[in-house]
Structure formats: C-alpha cells, structure tokens
Scaffold this motif. Sequence first.
Motif, PDB file in Angstrom:
ATOM      1  N   LEU A   1      41.873 113.709   9.801  1.00  0.00           N
ATOM      2  CA  LEU A   1      43.081 113.324  10.536  1.00  0.00           C
ATOM      3  C   LEU A   1      42.919 111.957  11.188  1.00  0.00           C
ATOM      4  CD1 LEU A   1      44.062 116.734  12.195  1.00  0.00           C
ATOM      5  CD2 LEU A   1      45.042 115.654  10.160  1.00  0.00           C
ATOM      6  N   LEU A   2      41.740 111.695  11.734  1.00  0.00           N
ATOM      7  CA  LEU A   2      41.491 110.384  12.333  1.00  0.00           C
ATOM      8  C   LEU A   2      41.521 109.293  11.265  1.00  0.00           C
ATOM      9  CD1 LEU A   2      40.831 108.676  14.774  1.00  0.00           C
ATOM     10  CD2 LEU A   2      38.416 109.251  14.479  1.00  0.00           C
ATOM     11  N   LEU A   3      40.983 109.598  10.089  1.00  0.00           N
ATOM     12  CA  LEU A   3      41.004 108.638   8.983  1.00  0.00           C
ATOM     13  C   LEU A   3      42.432 108.357   8.537  1.00  0.00           C
ATOM     14  CD1 LEU A   3      39.510 106.945   6.866  1.00  0.00           C
ATOM     15  CD2 LEU A   3      39.356 109.005   5.440  1.00  0.00           C
ATOM     16  N   ILE A   4      43.261 109.393   8.504  1.00  0.00           N
ATOM     17  CA  ILE A   4      44.665 109.208   8.126  1.00  0.00           C
ATOM     18  C   ILE A   4      45.363 108.260   9.094  1.00  0.00           C
ATOM     19  CG2 ILE A   4      46.905 110.363   7.963  1.00  0.00           C
ATOM     20  CD1 ILE A   4      45.440 112.809   6.867  1.00  0.00           C
ATOM     21  N   ALA A   5      45.122 108.450  10.399  1.00  0.00           N
ATOM     22  CA  ALA A   5      45.731 107.569  11.409  1.00  0.00           C
ATOM     23  C   ALA A   5      45.273 106.127  11.218  1.00  0.00           C
ATOM     24  CB  ALA A   5      45.369 108.061  12.806  1.00  0.00           C
ATOM     25  N   ALA A   6      43.985 105.949  10.881  1.00  0.00           N
ATOM     26  CA  ALA A   6      43.466 104.599  10.648  1.00  0.00           C
ATOM     27  C   ALA A   6      44.093 103.978   9.408  1.00  0.00           C
ATOM     28  CB  ALA A   6      41.944 104.647  10.512  1.00  0.00           C
ATOM     29  N   VAL A   7      44.268 104.777   8.369  1.00  0.00           N
ATOM     30  CA  VAL A   7      44.888 104.283   7.137  1.00  0.00           C
ATOM     31  C   VAL A   7      46.334 103.879   7.396  1.00  0.00           C
ATOM     32  CG1 VAL A   7      45.681 104.964   4.833  1.00  0.00           C
ATOM     33  CG2 VAL A   7      43.372 105.559   5.584  1.00  0.00           C
ATOM     34  N   ILE A   8      47.034 104.668   8.200  1.00  0.00           N
ATOM     35  CA  ILE A   8      48.426 104.339   8.530  1.00  0.00           C
ATOM     36  C   ILE A   8      48.499 103.011   9.275  1.00  0.00           C
ATOM     37  CG2 ILE A   8      50.384 105.027   9.976  1.00  0.00           C
ATOM     38  CD1 ILE A   8      49.660 107.943   9.234  1.00  0.00           C
ATOM     39  N   SER A   9      47.555 102.780  10.171  1.00  0.00           N
ATOM     40  CA  SER A   9      47.502 101.496  10.872  1.00  0.00           C
ATOM     41  C   SER A   9      47.278 100.366   9.885  1.00  0.00           C
ATOM     42  CB  SER A   9      46.378 101.514  11.916  1.00  0.00           C
ATOM     43  OG  SER A   9      46.641 102.446  12.941  1.00  0.00           O
TER      44      SER A   9
ATOM     45  N   ALA B   1      50.302  82.891  17.014  1.00  0.00           N
ATOM     46  CA  ALA B   1      49.858  83.666  18.177  1.00  0.00           C
ATOM     47  C   ALA B   1      50.836  84.786  18.491  1.00  0.00           C
ATOM     48  CB  ALA B   1      49.704  82.745  19.384  1.00  0.00           C
ATOM     49  N   ILE B   2      52.134  84.472  18.425  1.00  0.00           N
ATOM     50  CA  ILE B   2      53.148  85.484  18.694  1.00  0.00           C
ATOM     51  C   ILE B   2      53.088  86.579  17.645  1.00  0.00           C
ATOM     52  CG2 ILE B   2      55.635  85.908  18.734  1.00  0.00           C
ATOM     53  CD1 ILE B   2      55.981  83.185  20.032  1.00  0.00           C
ATOM     54  N   LYS B   3      52.935  86.192  16.393  1.00  0.00           N
ATOM     55  CA  LYS B   3      52.845  87.185  15.326  1.00  0.00           C
ATOM     56  C   LYS B   3      51.644  88.093  15.523  1.00  0.00           C
ATOM     57  CE  LYS B   3      55.221  85.046  11.389  1.00  0.00           C
ATOM     58  NZ  LYS B   3      55.063  84.597   9.995  1.00  0.00           N
ATOM     59  N   ALA B   4      50.507  87.508  15.862  1.00  0.00           N
ATOM     60  CA  ALA B   4      49.289  88.296  16.043  1.00  0.00           C
ATOM     61  C   ALA B   4      49.440  89.273  17.195  1.00  0.00           C
ATOM     62  CB  ALA B   4      48.100  87.368  16.276  1.00  0.00           C
ATOM     63  N   ALA B   5      50.022  88.828  18.306  1.00  0.00           N
ATOM     64  CA  ALA B   5      50.175  89.682  19.481  1.00  0.00           C
ATOM     65  C   ALA B   5      51.105  90.855  19.192  1.00  0.00           C
ATOM     66  CB  ALA B   5      50.719  88.863  20.658  1.00  0.00           C
ATOM     67  N   ASP B   6      52.231  90.569  18.568  1.00  0.00           N
ATOM     68  CA  ASP B   6      53.183  91.631  18.258  1.00  0.00           C
ATOM     69  C   ASP B   6      52.657  92.546  17.157  1.00  0.00           C
ATOM     70  OD1 ASP B   6      54.997  90.916  20.162  1.00  0.00           O
ATOM     71  OD2 ASP B   6      56.250  89.723  18.824  1.00  0.00           O
ATOM     72  N   ALA B   7      51.943  91.959  16.203  1.00  0.00           N
ATOM     73  CA  ALA B   7      51.377  92.760  15.125  1.00  0.00           C
ATOM     74  C   ALA B   7      50.365  93.755  15.664  1.00  0.00           C
ATOM     75  CB  ALA B   7      50.714  91.848  14.086  1.00  0.00           C
ATOM     76  N   PHE B   8      49.520  93.303  16.572  1.00  0.00           N
ATOM     77  CA  PHE B   8      48.510  94.175  17.162  1.00  0.00           C
ATOM     78  C   PHE B   8      49.161  95.375  17.847  1.00  0.00           C
ATOM     79  CE2 PHE B   8      45.812  95.195  20.911  1.00  0.00           C
ATOM     80  CZ  PHE B   8      44.739  95.750  20.216  1.00  0.00           C
ATOM     81  N   SER B   9      50.211  95.124  18.615  1.00  0.00           N
ATOM     82  CA  SER B   9      50.903  96.198  19.317  1.00  0.00           C
ATOM     83  C   SER B   9      51.535  97.178  18.341  1.00  0.00           C
ATOM     84  CB  SER B   9      51.978  95.612  20.245  1.00  0.00           C
ATOM     85  OG  SER B   9      52.638  96.632  20.962  1.00  0.00           O
ATOM     86  N   SER B  10      52.153  96.670  17.271  1.00  0.00           N
ATOM     87  CA  SER B  10      52.816  97.537  16.297  1.00  0.00           C
ATOM     88  C   SER B  10      51.813  98.347  15.482  1.00  0.00           C
ATOM     89  CB  SER B  10      53.680  96.703  15.352  1.00  0.00           C
ATOM     90  OG  SER B  10      54.767  96.141  16.035  1.00  0.00           O
ATOM     91  N   ILE B  11      50.716  97.689  15.095  1.00  0.00           N
ATOM     92  CA  ILE B  11      49.692  98.380  14.317  1.00  0.00           C
ATOM     93  C   ILE B  11      49.072  99.504  15.140  1.00  0.00           C
ATOM     94  CG2 ILE B  11      47.443  98.126  13.189  1.00  0.00           C
ATOM     95  CD1 ILE B  11      48.311  95.198  12.604  1.00  0.00           C
ATOM     96  N   PHE B  12      48.774  99.212  16.397  1.00  0.00           N
ATOM     97  CA  PHE B  12      48.205 100.253  17.265  1.00  0.00           C
ATOM     98  C   PHE B  12      49.204 101.387  17.482  1.00  0.00           C
ATOM     99  CE2 PHE B  12      47.940 102.029  21.561  1.00  0.00           C
ATOM    100  CZ  PHE B  12      46.701 102.654  21.475  1.00  0.00           C
ATOM    101  N   SER B  13      50.463 101.046  17.739  1.00  0.00           N
ATOM    102  CA  SER B  13      51.480 102.071  18.011  1.00  0.00           C
ATOM    103  C   SER B  13      51.668 103.012  16.831  1.00  0.00           C
ATOM    104  CB  SER B  13      52.815 101.413  18.369  1.00  0.00           C
ATOM    105  OG  SER B  13      52.705 100.660  19.560  1.00  0.00           O
ATOM    106  N   SER B  14      51.631 102.471  15.616  1.00  0.00           N
ATOM    107  CA  SER B  14      51.826 103.314  14.435  1.00  0.00           C
ATOM    108  C   SER B  14      50.692 104.315  14.294  1.00  0.00           C
ATOM    109  CB  SER B  14      51.927 102.453  13.178  1.00  0.00           C
ATOM    110  OG  SER B  14      50.711 101.749  12.938  1.00  0.00           O
TER     111      SER B  14
ATOM    112  N   ILE C   1      41.515 103.827  17.082  1.00  0.00           N
ATOM    113  CA  ILE C   1      42.694 103.156  16.523  1.00  0.00           C
ATOM    114  C   ILE C   1      42.882 101.790  17.163  1.00  0.00           C
ATOM    115  CG2 ILE C   1      45.212 103.280  16.283  1.00  0.00           C
ATOM    116  CD1 ILE C   1      43.608 105.133  14.447  1.00  0.00           C
ATOM    117  N   TYR C   2      42.521 101.661  18.434  1.00  0.00           N
ATOM    118  CA  TYR C   2      42.579 100.358  19.113  1.00  0.00           C
ATOM    119  C   TYR C   2      41.679  99.353  18.403  1.00  0.00           C
ATOM    120  CZ  TYR C   2      41.490  96.886  22.746  1.00  0.00           C
ATOM    121  OH  TYR C   2      41.279  95.722  23.439  1.00  0.00           O
ATOM    122  N   VAL C   3      40.456  99.773  18.085  1.00  0.00           N
ATOM    123  CA  VAL C   3      39.516  98.893  17.371  1.00  0.00           C
ATOM    124  C   VAL C   3      40.019  98.596  15.967  1.00  0.00           C
ATOM    125  CG1 VAL C   3      37.170  98.717  16.451  1.00  0.00           C
ATOM    126  CG2 VAL C   3      37.542  99.691  18.726  1.00  0.00           C
ATOM    127  N   VAL C   4      40.508  99.639  15.290  1.00  0.00           N
ATOM    128  CA  VAL C   4      41.040  99.460  13.929  1.00  0.00           C
ATOM    129  C   VAL C   4      42.212  98.478  13.936  1.00  0.00           C
ATOM    130  CG1 VAL C   4      42.295 100.630  12.068  1.00  0.00           C
ATOM    131  CG2 VAL C   4      40.270 101.699  13.074  1.00  0.00           C
TER     132      VAL C   4
END
Length: 277
Positions: free
Chosen positions: A21-29, A58-71, A129-132
């Motif tokens: 399950l943890l791997l699935i969450a990482a793959v989704i990210s 910079a803006i793309k990276a910041a927003d991308a990080f938040s979206s990737i983590f949230s997913s 997931i934060y690290v991923v």
Amino acid sequence: MFNLFRNEWRKLWAKKSSWILLLIAAVISGLTAWGAKALNTSFTVGTNGAATGGSTGAIKAADAFSSIFSSGAAFVVIFAIVMTAIIITEEFAKNTIKILLTRPYSRHAILFSKLLASFAYLVVSLLTIYVVAALFTGAFFGFGGLDKVVGHGMNSWLYGLADVGVNVLSSMFYLSMVFVLAAGMRSQGLAITFSILMQLVLGIFSGLLDVLMTTKKWYWIKWNPFNLMAYNPLSSSQATGAAALNVWGWLIGLVIYIAIFYLIADYIFNRRDVSLS
C-alpha cells in the motif's frame, strides 16, 4: 507498554500489504509528477497560496511539490484506515486475542498499543511520501524552486513538513472513528469497507453542515468534528467572521474528539466477549 507497541509495530510491517500500500501511494505520487511534466501543466494548488501560471521554474517546482505530495498523502490516509481496521479485527478473526490476554497486559494497554502503532504507521508513511514527492519534484522540475517562500513565510521544504503535521492530525480523527467501528467487528472485510465508506460519507455530511451553518447562521455548527477535520490552518481560503476557526480552536477541538472516539472504542473493546471469537 513499550513491548506491546514493539510487537504491534513488528506485526504491522510484517504484513506484505503494509509495504504494498505504501508503494502504491509512492507510485501515484510519481505518476502525478510524470503526468504534470508530460502535459506541461501549470499547477494551481489551493493549499499553499503560491502564485501560479507557469511563469518561472521556481513557481512550478513549488506547486508541483505540493500537488505531488497531496496526491500520495490522500492515498496514505485511506491505506492507514485499512491497516488500522486490520490490526484490530485480526486479533478476533484469528483468535490471537486470547493469547494476548494470557499475558500480563490489560485490554486497555493492548488497544492503546494498536493506536500507537497505527499512528506511527501514518506518520512514517506520510514522511515517506514527503521524501518521494521531493525527489520527484527535483527530478522533473529541479530542487532550486523548493527554497522559495510559498506561504506563511515558509519555503516548500518547511511548508511540506507543516502539511504532513496537518494531515497527521486530521487523519488521526478518522483513525479514532475506525477504532470505534473495528473494536466491535470480527470481519476484516466489513471493518475495512465501513471505514472507507465512512470517510466518503463524512465528506458529504460535512458539506451539508457547512450549508446549514451559512444559511441558518448557526455558527456553533463550526465546532462539529467534521468541520474541524476539513479545516486546514495552512490554507488562505477559510471561512471568515463568526464561522471562522482559528488554529488553537482547531487543534484543541480535534484532540478532544479524538480522545472521545478512542474512549468509546476502548469501552467496546474491553466489554467484547472473547469466548465468541
């Protein structure tokens, strides 16, 4: 108590499902990051308040990080609910509760050790997931943008850790309700099904209460547990005026509700007839 917790922790990670399950969450990210890069999407995230539009890396990276983590975090919460239901119901489904009760441990201690184990699993999974998310962001958008301030005077690194904390507290409310359901059930399938359905139903119920609060001006409804669970102190788009919550009210309210639901689960767990297992 430490021995009980260590035992529950080992049993939890001994299950293949915990890792899968943890791997699935990482793959989704990872898929979120890949899809965003492939489509050259300009992220618009309501939780961090950062400007969007794709004007700078910079803006793309910041927003991308938040979206990737949230997913990934959204699935971590669901998977934590599943694992919590399993570690409680399996004691009765496999009759191992009788073995536990032959040892010098009370039912209170047994259930509390399971609470600590589920809490630890949630925290470890969210930090993973934060690290991923950080690694995928760096790979697709570069690490430089993560040093930029995105909200509340924090850069993406600190903001992400704060987001982990918010997810932990909100999710612990869900887990406390799962404890109530699972403490009285023997079937793992039913416990998991009802727990996941509960999360979906509570989201709908929270929306209905919000409508009632604003239309009827019943602002005391803001203290209902579902509103507290949905509140995000990091978001700039919160209710204002009499309907507004503050960070301390949110924090104290969540802790109180978590304690109430856990005590209900403890009451059920301690009065459950082991002979029927």
